[in-house]
Motif scaffolding. Structure first.
Motif, PDB file in Angstrom:
ATOM      1  N   ASN A 175      42.542  80.058 123.160  1.00  0.00           N
ATOM      2  CA  ASN A 175      43.033  81.075 123.831  1.00  0.00           C
ATOM      3  C   ASN A 175      44.016  81.918 123.513  1.00  0.00           C
ATOM      4  O   ASN A 175      44.586  82.970 123.548  1.00  0.00           O
ATOM      5  CB  ASN A 175      43.583  80.509 125.356  1.00  0.00           C
ATOM      6  N   ILE A 176      45.024  81.250 122.359  1.00  0.00           N
ATOM      7  CA  ILE A 176      45.981  82.054 121.787  1.00  0.00           C
ATOM      8  C   ILE A 176      45.633  82.603 120.554  1.00  0.00           C
ATOM      9  O   ILE A 176      46.362  83.016 119.723  1.00  0.00           O
ATOM     10  CB  ILE A 176      47.324  80.987 121.757  1.00  0.00           C
ATOM     11  N   GLY A 177      44.286  82.452 120.041  1.00  0.00           N
ATOM     12  CA  GLY A 177      43.788  83.000 118.810  1.00  0.00           C
ATOM     13  C   GLY A 177      44.138  82.269 117.747  1.00  0.00           C
ATOM     14  O   GLY A 177      44.435  82.769 116.451  1.00  0.00           O
ATOM     15  N   HIS A 178      44.490  80.863 117.524  1.00  0.00           N
ATOM     16  CA  HIS A 178      44.745  80.107 116.663  1.00  0.00           C
ATOM     17  C   HIS A 178      43.586  79.963 115.491  1.00  0.00           C
ATOM     18  O   HIS A 178      42.625  79.856 116.064  1.00  0.00           O
ATOM     19  CB  HIS A 178      45.226  78.774 117.108  1.00  0.00           C
ATOM     20  N   PRO A 179      43.690  79.727 114.161  1.00  0.00           N
ATOM     21  CA  PRO A 179      42.530  79.861 113.367  1.00  0.00           C
ATOM     22  C   PRO A 179      41.677  78.805 113.662  1.00  0.00           C
ATOM     23  O   PRO A 179      40.414  78.903 113.416  1.00  0.00           O
ATOM     24  CB  PRO A 179      43.313  79.816 111.953  1.00  0.00           C
ATOM     25  N   VAL A 180      42.169  77.593 114.196  1.00  0.00           N
ATOM     26  CA  VAL A 180      41.154  76.479 114.482  1.00  0.00           C
ATOM     27  C   VAL A 180      40.695  76.494 115.780  1.00  0.00           C
ATOM     28  O   VAL A 180      40.391  75.226 116.292  1.00  0.00           O
ATOM     29  CB  VAL A 180      42.042  75.067 113.765  1.00  0.00           C
ATOM     30  N   GLY A 181      41.256  77.404 116.632  1.00  0.00           N
ATOM     31  CA  GLY A 181      40.931  77.282 118.241  1.00  0.00           C
ATOM     32  C   GLY A 181      39.215  77.076 118.326  1.00  0.00           C
ATOM     33  O   GLY A 181      38.468  77.890 117.509  1.00  0.00           O
ATOM     34  N   GLY A 182      38.816  76.066 118.991  1.00  0.00           N
ATOM     35  CA  GLY A 182      37.436  75.919 119.081  1.00  0.00           C
ATOM     36  C   GLY A 182      36.940  74.890 118.242  1.00  0.00           C
ATOM     37  O   GLY A 182      36.037  74.244 118.424  1.00  0.00           O
ATOM     38  N   VAL A 183      37.485  74.873 116.896  1.00  0.00           N
ATOM     39  CA  VAL A 183      36.959  74.197 115.759  1.00  0.00           C
ATOM     40  C   VAL A 183      37.484  72.742 116.117  1.00  0.00           C
ATOM     41  O   VAL A 183      36.548  71.736 115.837  1.00  0.00           O
ATOM     42  CB  VAL A 183      37.322  74.728 114.501  1.00  0.00           C
ATOM     43  N   ILE A 184      38.573  72.433 116.316  1.00  0.00           N
ATOM     44  CA  ILE A 184      39.154  71.042 116.335  1.00  0.00           C
ATOM     45  C   ILE A 184      38.312  70.212 117.432  1.00  0.00           C
ATOM     46  O   ILE A 184      38.393  69.052 117.464  1.00  0.00           O
ATOM     47  CB  ILE A 184      40.608  71.082 116.689  1.00  0.00           C
ATOM     48  N   GLY A 185      37.845  71.261 118.624  1.00  0.00           N
ATOM     49  CA  GLY A 185      37.167  70.406 119.741  1.00  0.00           C
ATOM     50  C   GLY A 185      35.855  69.681 119.170  1.00  0.00           C
ATOM     51  O   GLY A 185      35.235  69.021 120.128  1.00  0.00           O
ATOM     52  N   GLN A 186      35.318  69.939 117.872  1.00  0.00           N
ATOM     53  CA  GLN A 186      33.997  69.318 117.603  1.00  0.00           C
ATOM     54  C   GLN A 186      34.552  68.098 116.645  1.00  0.00           C
ATOM     55  O   GLN A 186      33.406  67.582 116.137  1.00  0.00           O
ATOM     56  CB  GLN A 186      33.190  70.409 116.643  1.00  0.00           C
ATOM     57  N   VAL A 187      35.771  67.744 116.462  1.00  0.00           N
ATOM     58  CA  VAL A 187      36.036  66.357 115.712  1.00  0.00           C
ATOM     59  C   VAL A 187      36.297  65.415 116.356  1.00  0.00           C
ATOM     60  O   VAL A 187      36.849  65.190 117.354  1.00  0.00           O
ATOM     61  CB  VAL A 187      37.574  66.782 115.150  1.00  0.00           C
ATOM     62  N   GLU A 188      35.298  64.287 116.077  1.00  0.00           N
ATOM     63  CA  GLU A 188      35.547  62.796 116.522  1.00  0.00           C
ATOM     64  C   GLU A 188      36.634  62.129 116.247  1.00  0.00           C
ATOM     65  O   GLU A 188      37.150  61.907 115.275  1.00  0.00           O
ATOM     66  CB  GLU A 188      34.415  62.320 116.072  1.00  0.00           C
ATOM     67  N   PRO A 189      37.443  61.705 117.509  1.00  0.00           N
ATOM     68  CA  PRO A 189      38.675  60.774 117.098  1.00  0.00           C
ATOM     69  C   PRO A 189      38.409  59.520 116.712  1.00  0.00           C
ATOM     70  O   PRO A 189      37.381  59.051 116.728  1.00  0.00           O
ATOM     71  CB  PRO A 189      39.275  60.759 118.519  1.00  0.00           C
ATOM     72  N   VAL A 190      39.496  59.313 115.485  1.00  0.00           N
ATOM     73  CA  VAL A 190      39.125  57.716 115.122  1.00  0.00           C
ATOM     74  C   VAL A 190      40.377  57.150 115.321  1.00  0.00           C
ATOM     75  O   VAL A 190      41.774  57.869 115.161  1.00  0.00           O
ATOM     76  CB  VAL A 190      38.834  58.002 113.659  1.00  0.00           C
ATOM     77  N   ARG A 191      40.467  55.826 114.924  1.00  0.00           N
ATOM     78  CA  ARG A 191      41.503  55.098 115.331  1.00  0.00           C
ATOM     79  C   ARG A 191      42.069  54.440 113.929  1.00  0.00           C
ATOM     80  O   ARG A 191      41.544  53.855 113.077  1.00  0.00           O
ATOM     81  CB  ARG A 191      41.448  53.824 116.039  1.00  0.00           C
ATOM     82  N   LEU A 192      43.362  55.142 113.346  1.00  0.00           N
ATOM     83  CA  LEU A 192      43.794  54.798 111.956  1.00  0.00           C
ATOM     84  C   LEU A 192      44.135  53.508 111.752  1.00  0.00           C
ATOM     85  O   LEU A 192      45.022  52.569 112.452  1.00  0.00           O
ATOM     86  CB  LEU A 192      45.151  55.691 111.606  1.00  0.00           C
ATOM     87  N   GLU A 193      43.571  52.811 110.513  1.00  0.00           N
ATOM     88  CA  GLU A 193      43.840  51.420 110.292  1.00  0.00           C
ATOM     89  C   GLU A 193      45.038  51.386 109.774  1.00  0.00           C
ATOM     90  O   GLU A 193      45.560  52.210 108.720  1.00  0.00           O
ATOM     91  CB  GLU A 193      42.384  50.980 109.665  1.00  0.00           C
ATOM     92  N   MET A 194      46.046  50.415 110.341  1.00  0.00           N
ATOM     93  CA  MET A 194      47.447  50.171 109.553  1.00  0.00           C
ATOM     94  C   MET A 194      47.590  48.694 109.446  1.00  0.00           C
ATOM     95  O   MET A 194      47.423  47.794 110.239  1.00  0.00           O
ATOM     96  CB  MET A 194      48.347  50.618 110.489  1.00  0.00           C
ATOM     97  N   PRO A 195      48.035  48.357 108.272  1.00  0.00           N
ATOM     98  CA  PRO A 195      48.320  46.806 107.948  1.00  0.00           C
ATOM     99  C   PRO A 195      49.548  46.171 108.983  1.00  0.00           C
ATOM    100  O   PRO A 195      49.159  44.962 108.914  1.00  0.00           O
ATOM    101  CB  PRO A 195      48.963  46.938 106.719  1.00  0.00           C
TER     102      PRO A 195
END
Length: 301
Positions: A175-195
């Motif tokens: 809506n604000i015309g950001h370059p990745v607007g709409g694109v980030i919505g296709q990315v699957e969340p992952v849980r970051l592994e941390m020691p």
């Protein structure tokens, strides 16, 4: 900032009988206001108050002005950009709420829009547990930063909250015309592994969250130095080193917030310290002995 006598600062600012507990002790120029009582929850053994996390985000946004040249830009949001009830509403309603909550974040950070190719940190409090969803707009990643090592599926653990936050952010950016607007919505969340993820610690998730927000700059868990050792020995016992690291960090964060140049109440804090220094050694000892129990009782109430 080098702290040479944090214990005196802590004693001064978290005593029940010395000054009014409703005194405001922290606020950045455009951020949330935090009184003494919520900030007391940073003392060891306490469950962190939600306002502390939002205030921490304000402080980190302030410090972004002094970030190292060439490092990735970061934006820190307040806790629960979507409230608990928002997750059960329509996607359109969630997007509207998210956009409304983003405005004070941008004001706090003194920026007009979310920077391109940045990291956007969204802290979440759900079921008495803090974690963070980090949106990497440079590398197109959605990562959950969570100290809990509970072995359950993403869906069972987070009930699709990262996905719903992602969708709301994606619509906002579009809506604000950001370059990745709409694109980030296709990315699957992952849980970051941390020691340093924990199996037994159920008190300090807020402190882990603060440290994750402070230090994470978009690398994987093996290349990210957070400063935490493993929680347990091979026999499953919590190590003294692990406990001390967390308690020391709590003390450090209290002092950092109170004495930061970003804190518009810094002069009040310093004045309070001066009053405390004039007390007799016996009075200081008496007040110190009663501190923890008095604070715990007040926070419980």
């Amino acid at each position: 900032m080098i702290v040479t006598d944090w214990s005196e600062i802590i004693i001064t600012h978290f005593l029940k009988h010395f000054v009014f507990v409703r005194d405001t002790v922290f606020r950045t120029e455009r951020g949330v206001l935090v009184m003494r009582s919520p900030l007391e929850s940073l003392l060891p053994g306490m469950e962190l108050h939600i306002l502390v996390i939002s205030a921490w985000a304000d402080l980190l946004n302030y410090e972004e002005k002094f970030r190292q040249k060439g490092s990735i830009t970061r934006l820190f949001c307040s806790v629960n950009m979507l409230n608990e009830e928002d997750y059960n509403k329509s996607a359109k309603t969630r997007s509207k709420t998210f956009a409304e909550n983003m405005e004070p974040v941008l004001i706090s950070a003194d920026v007009k829009k979310i920077p391109d190719k940045s990291l956007v940190f969204v802290p979440v409090l759900h079921a008495d547990h803090f974690y963070c969803v980090c949106f990497n707009l440079r590398d197109m990643k959605v990562e959950v930063l969570d100290n809990s090592a509970k072995d359950v599926s993403m869906k069972d653990k987070y009930n699709e909250r990262p996905e719903k936050l992602r969708d709301a952010l994606s619509v906002y950016l579009e809506n604000i015309g950001h370059p990745v607007g709409g694109v980030i919505g296709q990315v699957e969340p992952v849980r970051l592994e941390m020691p340093w993820r924990t199996k037994h610690n159920v008190i300090d998730c807020g402190v882990f969250l603060m440290r994750h927000m402070e230090t994470y700059k978009g690398v994987d868990g093996n290349g990210w130095e957070c400063g935490f050792s493993n929680e347990c020995t091979d026999a499953g016992e919590i190590t003294y080193k692990h406990r001390k690291e967390i308690d020391d960090l709590r003390h450090k964060y209290i002092v950092k917030m109170l004495l930061s140049d970003a804190d518009t109440y810094k002069s009040f804090v310093e004045s309070d310290v001066a009053k405390y220094k004039k007390l007799s050694a016996g009075e200081k000892k008496r007040l110190h002995a009663a501190t923890f129990d008095a604070i715990k009782e007040r926070l419980d109430n």
